[in-house]
Design a protein around this motif. Sequence first.
Motif, mmCIF file in Angstrom:
data_model
loop_
_atom_site.group_PDB
_atom_site.id
_atom_site.type_symbol
_atom_site.label_atom_id
_atom_site.label_comp_id
_atom_site.label_asym_id
_atom_site.label_seq_id
_atom_site.Cartn_x
_atom_site.Cartn_y
_atom_site.Cartn_z
ATOM 1 N N ASP A 293 0.911 -1.278 -0.100
ATOM 2 C CA ASP A 293 0.070 -0.050 0.006
ATOM 3 C C ASP A 293 0.796 1.368 -0.143
ATOM 4 O O ASP A 293 0.306 2.398 -0.324
ATOM 5 N N ASP A 294 2.077 0.907 0.479
ATOM 6 C CA ASP A 294 2.817 2.260 0.425
ATOM 7 C C ASP A 294 4.614 1.767 0.218
ATOM 8 O O ASP A 294 5.052 0.661 1.118
ATOM 9 N N TYR A 310 2.240 -2.734 4.343
ATOM 10 C CA TYR A 310 0.871 -3.286 4.019
ATOM 11 C C TYR A 310 -0.131 -2.986 5.029
ATOM 12 O O TYR A 310 0.258 -3.312 6.063
ATOM 13 N N GLU A 496 -0.924 8.418 -4.664
ATOM 14 C CA GLU A 496 -0.332 7.051 -5.600
ATOM 15 C C GLU A 496 -0.902 6.051 -4.802
ATOM 16 O O GLU A 496 -1.229 4.925 -5.340
ATOM 17 N N SER A 497 -1.383 5.955 -3.263
ATOM 18 C CA SER A 497 -1.774 4.835 -2.550
ATOM 19 C C SER A 497 -2.864 5.553 -1.678
ATOM 20 O O SER A 497 -2.741 6.592 -1.345
#
Length: 562
Positions: A293-294, A310, A496-497
């Motif tokens: 996620d990042d 995550y 971006e996420s």
Amino acid sequence: MPIDLDCPSCGRVLRVADKYAGRLGTCPACKKPIRIPDDSPELEILPEDRRTYSNLVLPPPEAPPPPETTREIATPINPKTATDTANTDEWRDPRLVRLDRLREEAEAANRPRWWNREFISLFGLSVTPLWLLLIPLALTGFWLWYVNGPGRGAAVRYVSPVFITEVLATGEVITPGRGPTLGQLTPGAPGADIFSVGGRDELFVTSADPGGDFVLIEIGLQQRIINNQGQVTGNENILKAGEFTLRRLGEPAGSGTLGRLVTTSFDQPLDLELAGAQTSNYRALLPSSAKPDDLREQKIPGVVNGEAEYALGRTRGTVSFTASRTTQGMPAINGLSATGRLTITHPDADGPGVTADYRGGTLNVSWDPGARGHWATMRMVEKANISPWGRTDLALLFPRPADAGKYTLSFAGRDVATVKLRRASRGSTPAPSPIASNRPGGPQPQSKQSNSPLAYFDVLTDARSRAKGLASANHMRQIGIALMQYTDQNRGRFPESLLELRGVMPQIEQLMTNPRTGDRPGFIYEPPAPGSDPSRTPVLYESLNGQKDPNGAVLYGDGSVR
């Protein structure tokens, strides 16, 4: 006193009363005449083992019997007719009755047991009950030999529906001594393999369950089948995953689904090598089932440092990693290194959970009790059998067919076995989102398409599904509000996420479960391209089994849900 004498014909030891001295009698064993001596000296009583077990048949005395005797013989016996017992009286010494009883007991003790006595005679052979018991055992052994021997080319040993959780897609099982290996590891088969990352193999974990969406099939493939249809190089069998297919019985060849070829299975936790990995790509050490996620990375000459987080999906945790760059196509000395812990759960509650513990140069992978780890590969090499009837055991993993029935397993284009599969007990597909049903030509609930008298129950089901769909759409609207706040603070740039939204909405992780489909993450985010029209650009979709749900709601860049 009694007279003891030996029969001159058969040598049997006999004993008679002394009043018969000088008479002619008959041996009870050989039926030959015998003269009883009349001047025999007194003999001592013989031990029991020398006494006869039968009586001497004597003629009646020549002199008139005593008054208490009821019968007498007038003339002596003729030796020529001495063997005719019908013309003689049989006399039994009362003291030999016990010896006769002992003889009968001895014969009973020496008689064969019931299982060794003759039952019938077949072609001159004596058939005993023991033979009657051994014949079915021999037939059973022959049948087992036929099933596992030359009778069948492929013996299906195990069929089970399973859930699978994918762990790594870039692993490898390597032989000790091939390539750089550092550290002492704990392979599944001690001393046989070393497990590393950087190859093309896949590591996954299974748990048997009637509702599993995959099916695990273990078979024994005969060497003659591999010789005729497969590939043999020297004394090694080369088996490829693409050579195995599974299709419904009766369907044409080539229409089946491809399976995964399992090379190694194990029950204990597994250590994978990172320090001597055959790659410097840090993505090889991250799970294949979900994207971070990042992801933050920092590149310096020869080294990449970074951190993967995550938080929104079923993979949770943080991993910090260091990857040394390759030099002239060869791995650097340090290879990969990582620290942290990740937990990976299956979308279904009954699926296996996995824990990945990064310990610098190694990665320890463990799973729930009752589950098993497997390596799947595209190509497997096994030692060939000398005998054409010898078997190579292997396991195959196929997506579970939707329908129950008999299915044909093929190898290299030829059918080798038939397996019977049950229908998967999967949950029903969720009803369309009420947002999607309002679109022109959108999918409609089942209650509007049914003319059944029981449509009332369909209305109740759709009402519950509609409530869940509205709750899912509400989650999307809240995420849309967070996106608008983020773009306002970052000059119109989208994140971006979705993890970047935690600054404007701390409870973003609680919104990632989709009430309608049950997925987590329940939404799929796609950042829009710079300069695109927000009112016409979708940025968030509902997720169903990890894919975009065509019957779900959609969030657009302007915050509207349609």
